[in-house]
Design a protein around this motif. Structure first.
Motif, PDB file in Angstrom:
ATOM      1  N   UNK A  21       1.375  23.172  14.490  1.00  0.00           N
ATOM      2  CA  UNK A  21      -0.018  22.861  14.130  1.00  0.00           C
ATOM      3  C   UNK A  21      -0.597  23.817  13.096  1.00  0.00           C
ATOM      4  N   UNK A  22       0.034  24.977  12.890  1.00  0.00           N
ATOM      5  CA  UNK A  22      -0.457  25.901  11.872  1.00  0.00           C
ATOM      6  C   UNK A  22       0.066  25.561  10.480  1.00  0.00           C
ATOM      7  N   UNK A  23       0.941  24.562  10.378  1.00  0.00           N
ATOM      8  CA  UNK A  23       1.473  24.176   9.068  1.00  0.00           C
ATOM      9  C   UNK A  23       0.393  23.487   8.235  1.00  0.00           C
ATOM     10  N   UNK A  24       0.474  23.672   6.950  1.00  0.00           N
ATOM     11  CA  UNK A  24      -0.469  23.050   6.031  1.00  0.00           C
ATOM     12  C   UNK A  24      -0.152  21.557   5.922  1.00  0.00           C
ATOM     13  N   UNK A  25      -1.155  20.716   6.038  1.00  0.00           N
ATOM     14  CA  UNK A  25      -0.991  19.282   5.879  1.00  0.00           C
ATOM     15  C   UNK A  25      -0.829  18.507   7.174  1.00  0.00           C
ATOM     16  N   UNK A  26      -0.750  19.185   8.309  1.00  0.00           N
ATOM     17  CA  UNK A  26      -0.582  18.495   9.589  1.00  0.00           C
ATOM     18  C   UNK A  26      -1.928  17.902  10.003  1.00  0.00           C
ATOM     19  N   UNK A  27      -1.942  16.587  10.234  1.00  0.00           N
ATOM     20  CA  UNK A  27      -3.168  15.906  10.650  1.00  0.00           C
ATOM     21  C   UNK A  27      -3.161  15.590  12.140  1.00  0.00           C
ATOM     22  N   UNK A  28      -2.006  15.215  12.676  1.00  0.00           N
ATOM     23  CA  UNK A  28      -1.917  14.837  14.074  1.00  0.00           C
ATOM     24  C   UNK A  28      -0.614  15.366  14.654  1.00  0.00           C
ATOM     25  N   UNK A  29      -0.677  15.886  15.868  1.00  0.00           N
ATOM     26  CA  UNK A  29       0.498  16.438  16.526  1.00  0.00           C
ATOM     27  C   UNK A  29       0.537  15.928  17.956  1.00  0.00           C
ATOM     28  N   UNK A  30       1.678  15.370  18.343  1.00  0.00           N
ATOM     29  CA  UNK A  30       1.855  14.869  19.701  1.00  0.00           C
ATOM     30  C   UNK A  30       3.156  15.425  20.252  1.00  0.00           C
ATOM     31  N   UNK A  31       3.072  16.122  21.385  1.00  0.00           N
ATOM     32  CA  UNK A  31       4.244  16.700  22.027  1.00  0.00           C
ATOM     33  C   UNK A  31       4.443  15.997  23.363  1.00  0.00           C
ATOM     34  N   UNK A  32       5.600  15.369  23.539  1.00  0.00           N
ATOM     35  CA  UNK A  32       5.936  14.675  24.763  1.00  0.00           C
ATOM     36  C   UNK A  32       7.133  15.382  25.387  1.00  0.00           C
ATOM     37  N   UNK A  33       6.862  16.222  26.367  1.00  0.00           N
ATOM     38  CA  UNK A  33       7.918  17.028  26.972  1.00  0.00           C
ATOM     39  C   UNK A  33       8.884  16.170  27.782  1.00  0.00           C
ATOM     40  N   UNK A  34       8.402  15.105  28.403  1.00  0.00           N
ATOM     41  CA  UNK A  34       9.260  14.254  29.220  1.00  0.00           C
ATOM     42  C   UNK A  34      10.349  13.597  28.374  1.00  0.00           C
ATOM     43  N   UNK A  35      10.017  13.181  27.166  1.00  0.00           N
ATOM     44  CA  UNK A  35      10.999  12.569  26.272  1.00  0.00           C
ATOM     45  C   UNK A  35      11.652  13.581  25.338  1.00  0.00           C
ATOM     46  N   UNK A  36      11.239  14.837  25.384  1.00  0.00           N
ATOM     47  CA  UNK A  36      11.711  15.884  24.467  1.00  0.00           C
ATOM     48  C   UNK A  36      11.446  15.472  23.024  1.00  0.00           C
ATOM     49  N   UNK A  37      10.229  15.048  22.765  1.00  0.00           N
ATOM     50  CA  UNK A  37       9.874  14.467  21.469  1.00  0.00           C
ATOM     51  C   UNK A  37       8.607  15.101  20.910  1.00  0.00           C
ATOM     52  N   UNK A  38       8.668  15.446  19.626  1.00  0.00           N
ATOM     53  CA  UNK A  38       7.510  15.973  18.914  1.00  0.00           C
ATOM     54  C   UNK A  38       7.238  15.042  17.740  1.00  0.00           C
ATOM     55  N   UNK A  39       6.011  14.524  17.654  1.00  0.00           N
ATOM     56  CA  UNK A  39       5.626  13.621  16.577  1.00  0.00           C
ATOM     57  C   UNK A  39       4.544  14.299  15.749  1.00  0.00           C
ATOM     58  N   UNK A  40       4.818  14.443  14.449  1.00  0.00           N
ATOM     59  CA  UNK A  40       3.892  15.100  13.532  1.00  0.00           C
ATOM     60  C   UNK A  40       3.497  14.100  12.447  1.00  0.00           C
ATOM     61  N   UNK A  41       2.202  13.913  12.245  1.00  0.00           N
ATOM     62  CA  UNK A  41       1.700  13.044  11.185  1.00  0.00           C
ATOM     63  C   UNK A  41       0.898  13.883  10.207  1.00  0.00           C
ATOM     64  N   UNK A  42       1.070  13.592   8.929  1.00  0.00           N
ATOM     65  CA  UNK A  42       0.303  14.314   7.923  1.00  0.00           C
ATOM     66  C   UNK A  42       1.033  14.374   6.601  1.00  0.00           C
ATOM     67  N   UNK A  43       0.541  15.209   5.732  1.00  0.00           N
ATOM     68  CA  UNK A  43       1.117  15.401   4.407  1.00  0.00           C
ATOM     69  C   UNK A  43       2.099  16.560   4.478  1.00  0.00           C
ATOM     70  N   UNK A  44       3.233  16.327   5.126  1.00  0.00           N
ATOM     71  CA  UNK A  44       4.206  17.386   5.383  1.00  0.00           C
ATOM     72  C   UNK A  44       5.589  16.962   4.902  1.00  0.00           C
ATOM     73  N   UNK A  45       6.420  17.957   4.698  1.00  0.00           N
ATOM     74  CA  UNK A  45       7.818  17.733   4.355  1.00  0.00           C
ATOM     75  C   UNK A  45       8.626  17.729   5.651  1.00  0.00           C
ATOM     76  N   UNK A  46       9.379  16.662   5.951  1.00  0.00           N
ATOM     77  CA  UNK A  46      10.113  16.598   7.217  1.00  0.00           C
ATOM     78  C   UNK A  46      11.084  17.759   7.425  1.00  0.00           C
TER      79      UNK A  46
END
Length: 146
Positions: A46-71
């Motif tokens: 979340x401290x990265x520049x360009x991150x608009x939305x962050x969703x962490x799902x521990x049960x699925x071991x999944x992190x979803x990042x939306x924004x103007x970021x480089x994958x």
């Protein structure tokens, strides 16, 4: 070229930056066992520049990042937390025509997901499909004798 034109070239502000990154969604698989792991990954991303939305799902071991970021930068930032991470390798089960083809079925995949592998698709002129379609309930012109 006049003196005013010459001086105006010095006063204009030109952008030397490249093109703005496109808005995109990055999904990453990260093994998180506890609240501390989840918090560490969340704070790193979340401290990265360009991150608009962050969703962490521990049960699925999944992190979803939306924004103007480089994958690749997001993946690198998550790996810097000390966790093993990779891009999300799964797709929903219902989007795959043959989910049990070799390499697609994964025991560690979350419920309703299979690995994203190339599928062996039968030719479109397969006679078995044409025959079964003749007697299908979805076909309005199907045989109504049955």
């Amino acid at each position: 070229m006049g003196a005013l034109d010459y001086l105006s070239n010095f006063c204009t502000v030109t952008s030397t930056r490249g093109k703005k990154k496109a808005m995109q969604t990055v999904e990453i698989k990260v093994k998180m066992d506890c609240d501390g792991c989840e918090r560490r990954v969340k704070n790193a991303v979340k401290t990265m520049k360009g991150v608009k939305n962050l969703d962490v799902n521990r049960k699925q071991s999944r992190v979803t990042v939306s924004g103007y970021v480089d994958p690749n930068k997001v993946l690198k930032r998550v790996k810097n937390t000390g966790k093993r991470a990779e891009f999300w390798p799964y797709i929903p089960y219902n989007l795959v025509s043959y989910p049990y083809v070799a390499g697609a079925y994964d025991k560690r995949a979350p419920a309703g997901f299979v690995r994203n592998v190339t599928q062996a698709v039968p030719p479109s002129n397969a006679t078995d499909e044409k025959i079964t379609h003749l007697f299908s309930d979805d076909n309005p012109n199907a045989c109504s004798i049955m």
